[in-house]
Design an enzyme around this catalytic site. Structure first.
Site, PDB file in Angstrom:
ATOM      1  N   LYS A 120      13.833  -8.293   4.842  1.00  0.00           N
ATOM      2  CA  LYS A 120      12.646  -9.031   5.324  1.00  0.00           C
ATOM      3  C   LYS A 120      12.846  -9.564   6.746  1.00  0.00           C
ATOM      4  O   LYS A 120      11.890  -9.662   7.522  1.00  0.00           O
ATOM      5  CB  LYS A 120      12.300 -10.171   4.351  1.00  0.00           C
ATOM      6  CG  LYS A 120      11.845  -9.684   2.970  1.00  0.00           C
ATOM      7  CD  LYS A 120      10.572  -8.856   3.032  1.00  0.00           C
ATOM      8  CE  LYS A 120      10.042  -8.497   1.656  1.00  0.00           C
ATOM      9  NZ  LYS A 120       8.810  -7.682   1.721  1.00  0.00           N
TER      10      LYS A 120
ATOM     11  N   TYR B 246      17.380  -8.505  -0.042  1.00  0.00           N
ATOM     12  CA  TYR B 246      15.975  -8.861   0.213  1.00  0.00           C
ATOM     13  C   TYR B 246      15.843  -9.594   1.543  1.00  0.00           C
ATOM     14  O   TYR B 246      14.978  -9.272   2.375  1.00  0.00           O
ATOM     15  CB  TYR B 246      15.476  -9.729  -0.953  1.00  0.00           C
ATOM     16  CG  TYR B 246      14.005 -10.044  -0.928  1.00  0.00           C
ATOM     17  CD1 TYR B 246      13.078  -9.170  -1.495  1.00  0.00           C
ATOM     18  CD2 TYR B 246      13.522 -11.219  -0.358  1.00  0.00           C
ATOM     19  CE1 TYR B 246      11.716  -9.463  -1.488  1.00  0.00           C
ATOM     20  CE2 TYR B 246      12.180 -11.523  -0.346  1.00  0.00           C
ATOM     21  CZ  TYR B 246      11.275 -10.636  -0.919  1.00  0.00           C
ATOM     22  OH  TYR B 246       9.940 -10.924  -0.905  1.00  0.00           O
TER      23      TYR B 246
ATOM     24  N   ASP C 101       0.642   3.471  -4.455  1.00  0.00           N
ATOM     25  CA  ASP C 101       1.667   2.784  -5.267  1.00  0.00           C
ATOM     26  C   ASP C 101       2.477   3.830  -6.028  1.00  0.00           C
ATOM     27  O   ASP C 101       1.997   4.948  -6.248  1.00  0.00           O
ATOM     28  CB  ASP C 101       0.981   1.814  -6.267  1.00  0.00           C
ATOM     29  CG  ASP C 101       1.892   0.659  -6.680  1.00  0.00           C
ATOM     30  OD1 ASP C 101       2.974   0.917  -7.238  1.00  0.00           O
ATOM     31  OD2 ASP C 101       1.521  -0.508  -6.438  1.00  0.00           O
TER      32      ASP C 101
ATOM     33  N   THR D 234       3.122 -13.891  -8.836  1.00  0.00           N
ATOM     34  CA  THR D 234       2.859 -12.459  -9.093  1.00  0.00           C
ATOM     35  C   THR D 234       3.853 -11.953 -10.137  1.00  0.00           C
ATOM     36  O   THR D 234       4.844 -12.629 -10.436  1.00  0.00           O
ATOM     37  CB  THR D 234       3.071 -11.606  -7.823  1.00  0.00           C
ATOM     38  OG1 THR D 234       4.476 -11.560  -7.545  1.00  0.00           O
ATOM     39  CG2 THR D 234       2.313 -12.134  -6.621  1.00  0.00           C
TER      40      THR D 234
HETATM   41  P1  NAP Z   1       4.523  -6.913  -7.363  1.00  0.00           P
HETATM   42  O1  NAP Z   1       3.475  -7.624  -8.134  1.00  0.00           O
HETATM   43  O2  NAP Z   1       5.761  -6.453  -8.059  1.00  0.00           O
HETATM   44  O3  NAP Z   1       3.833  -5.654  -6.623  1.00  0.00           O
HETATM   45  C1  NAP Z   1       4.575  -4.750  -5.863  1.00  0.00           C
HETATM   46  C2  NAP Z   1       4.019  -3.349  -6.086  1.00  0.00           C
HETATM   47  O4  NAP Z   1       4.756  -2.441  -5.242  1.00  0.00           O
HETATM   48  C3  NAP Z   1       4.203  -2.866  -7.530  1.00  0.00           C
HETATM   49  O5  NAP Z   1       3.067  -2.184  -7.981  1.00  0.00           O
HETATM   50  C4  NAP Z   1       5.391  -1.924  -7.404  1.00  0.00           C
HETATM   51  O6  NAP Z   1       5.448  -0.942  -8.399  1.00  0.00           O
HETATM   52  C5  NAP Z   1       5.128  -1.302  -6.042  1.00  0.00           C
HETATM   53  N1  NAP Z   1       6.295  -0.622  -5.506  1.00  0.00           N
HETATM   54  C6  NAP Z   1       7.605  -0.884  -5.726  1.00  0.00           C
HETATM   55  N2  NAP Z   1       8.380   0.018  -5.104  1.00  0.00           N
HETATM   56  C7  NAP Z   1       7.540   0.887  -4.475  1.00  0.00           C
HETATM   57  C8  NAP Z   1       7.733   2.034  -3.686  1.00  0.00           C
HETATM   58  N3  NAP Z   1       8.963   2.514  -3.427  1.00  0.00           N
HETATM   59  N4  NAP Z   1       6.651   2.680  -3.200  1.00  0.00           N
HETATM   60  C9  NAP Z   1       5.394   2.236  -3.466  1.00  0.00           C
HETATM   61  N5  NAP Z   1       5.146   1.160  -4.228  1.00  0.00           N
HETATM   62  C10 NAP Z   1       6.202   0.487  -4.728  1.00  0.00           C
HETATM   63  O7  NAP Z   1       5.052  -7.801  -6.150  1.00  0.00           O
HETATM   64  P2  NAP Z   1       4.330  -8.865  -5.175  1.00  0.00           P
HETATM   65  O8  NAP Z   1       4.892 -10.196  -5.481  1.00  0.00           O
HETATM   66  O9  NAP Z   1       2.871  -8.657  -5.131  1.00  0.00           O
HETATM   67  O10 NAP Z   1       5.011  -8.419  -3.802  1.00  0.00           O
HETATM   68  C11 NAP Z   1       4.349  -7.625  -2.846  1.00  0.00           C
HETATM   69  C12 NAP Z   1       5.075  -7.825  -1.520  1.00  0.00           C
HETATM   70  O11 NAP Z   1       5.042  -9.210  -1.178  1.00  0.00           O
HETATM   71  C13 NAP Z   1       6.549  -7.430  -1.521  1.00  0.00           C
HETATM   72  O12 NAP Z   1       6.882  -6.777  -0.319  1.00  0.00           O
HETATM   73  C14 NAP Z   1       7.259  -8.752  -1.611  1.00  0.00           C
HETATM   74  O13 NAP Z   1       8.547  -8.718  -1.047  1.00  0.00           O
HETATM   75  C15 NAP Z   1       6.324  -9.626  -0.789  1.00  0.00           C
HETATM   76  N6  NAP Z   1       6.461 -11.052  -1.050  1.00  0.00           N
HETATM   77  C16 NAP Z   1       6.275 -11.525  -2.311  1.00  0.00           C
HETATM   78  C17 NAP Z   1       6.443 -12.885  -2.541  1.00  0.00           C
HETATM   79  C18 NAP Z   1       6.270 -13.490  -3.916  1.00  0.00           C
HETATM   80  O14 NAP Z   1       6.690 -14.645  -4.090  1.00  0.00           O
HETATM   81  N7  NAP Z   1       5.668 -12.801  -4.885  1.00  0.00           N
HETATM   82  C19 NAP Z   1       6.783 -13.732  -1.483  1.00  0.00           C
HETATM   83  C20 NAP Z   1       6.939 -13.192  -0.215  1.00  0.00           C
HETATM   84  C21 NAP Z   1       6.773 -11.840  -0.005  1.00  0.00           C
HETATM   85  P3  NAP Z   1       6.416  -1.208  -9.687  1.00  0.00           P
HETATM   86  O15 NAP Z   1       5.874  -2.413 -10.363  1.00  0.00           O
HETATM   87  O16 NAP Z   1       6.304   0.048 -10.485  1.00  0.00           O
HETATM   88  O17 NAP Z   1       7.793  -1.449  -9.101  1.00  0.00           O
END
Ligand code: NAP
Length: 253
Positions: free
Chosen positions: A160, A156, A37, A191
């Site tokens: 995706k 986004y 991360d 999240t």
């Molecule tokens: P999250 O809680 O914000 O976790 C994402 C993590 O990735 C954070 O620790 C973030 O660090 C880190 N990150 C950001 N940019 C990065 C980089 N360049 N290199 C390495 N790490 C990096 O988000 P989440 O909701 O769990 O999302 C995780 C994945 O699921 C994403 O790809 C998102 O698009 C996908 N997703 C999420 C949802 C939803 O509704 N939550 C739905 C569909 C898909 P920082 O916090 O420091 O930025």
């Protein structure tokens, strides 16, 4: 589902949300886990949670937009544990919520760099390592927004959608190498990413987003983690190039 004992996993974005929960789930099933991360504090907290529960993990600071960093991440897994069996390419950002006409081109590029180019940067060293071993399983984290549009989220949505094309192509290139490559397409999951968009804190917005799913609720990180682990497991041995929805019926309407 079979155990992951003696298996090794890497999880990008493992310091928060879906990645954190999936890293913990891999470890609970017996895998050693490399948590990658940009968020050092979050990544180290995930490792601590795994170790406190008796599991084995290590953190590596990794910005997925940097190909040297993603190669280094795989090197950490191989140096520490001798192999790489599973990779969850999950790191991602939401990007701006604004129409295309107002979208700053640099901001748009950043979303593509993290959410799409970042996965390409991970796939290269992961697949090389897995091919050398004769097998492995990769899961890329796309979204329902990899399958349909969503107004004001063009960066986004484009990233995706592209991620699903990348997943299918990687699967075709690896059909006979023993490396399976799939994607998950989560609905809206509770999240910190959603918090940052105000979706979970604003009751009106939350209700509206919940109502987009047939099940009329948000998903949990655990529900995505379970799907990722199934895709990595031997029970999914004939599954590759798949985009597995974990979305409470969002796409059924
Ligand atoms: P999250 O809680 O914000 O976790 C994402 C993590 O990735 C954070 O620790 C973030 O660090 C880190 N990150 C950001 N940019 C990065 C980089 N360049 N290199 C390495 N790490 C990096 O988000 P989440 O909701 O769990 O999302 C995780 C994945 O699921 C994403 O790809 C998102 O698009 C996908 N997703 C999420 C949802 C939803 O509704 N939550 C739905 C569909 C898909 P920082 O916090 O420091 O930025």
């Amino acid at each position: 589902m079979g155990s992951f004992i003696d298996r090794v996993a890497v999880v990008t974005g493992g310091g928060s949300g879906i990645g954190e929960t999936t890293a913990i789930e891999f470890a609970e099933r017996g895998a050693s886990v490399v948590v990658a991360d940009v968020d050092i504090e979050g990544g180290e907290a995930t490792v601590e949670a795994i170790e406190d529960a008796g599991g084995d993990a290590r953190f590596v600071e990794t910005d997925v937009t940097d190909p040297e960093a993603t190669r280094g991440m795989v090197d950490v897994a191989v140096d520490a544990y001798g192999r790489l069996d599973f990779a969850f390419n999950n790191a991602g950002i939401g990007g701006a919520q604004t129409p295309i006409t107002d979208y700053d081109p640099d901001d748009w590029q950043t979303v593509i760099d993290v959410n799409l180019v970042g996965v390409f940067n991970c796939l290269k060293p992961e697949i090389e390592q897995m091919q050398a071993q004769g097998g492995g399983a990769v899961v890329n984290n796309s979204s329902i927004l990899g399958q349909v549009g969503f107004a004001s989220s063009s960066g986004y949505v484009a990233a995706k959608h592209g991620l699903l094309g990348l997943t299918k192509t990687a699967a075709l290139e690896n059909g006979e190498t023993g490396v399976r490559i799939n994607a998950v397409c989560p609905g809206f999951i509770e999240t910190p990413l959603l918090d940052s968009g105000g979706i979970t804190s604003d009751p009106e917005m939350r209700k509206q987003i919940e109502g987009l799913h047939a099940m009329n609720r948000l998903g949990t990180p655990q529900e995505v983690a379970d799907a990722v682990c199934w895709l990595c497991s031997d029970e999914a041995s004939f599954v590759t190039g798949e985009a597995l929805g974990v979305e409470g019926g969002y796409l059924s309407r």
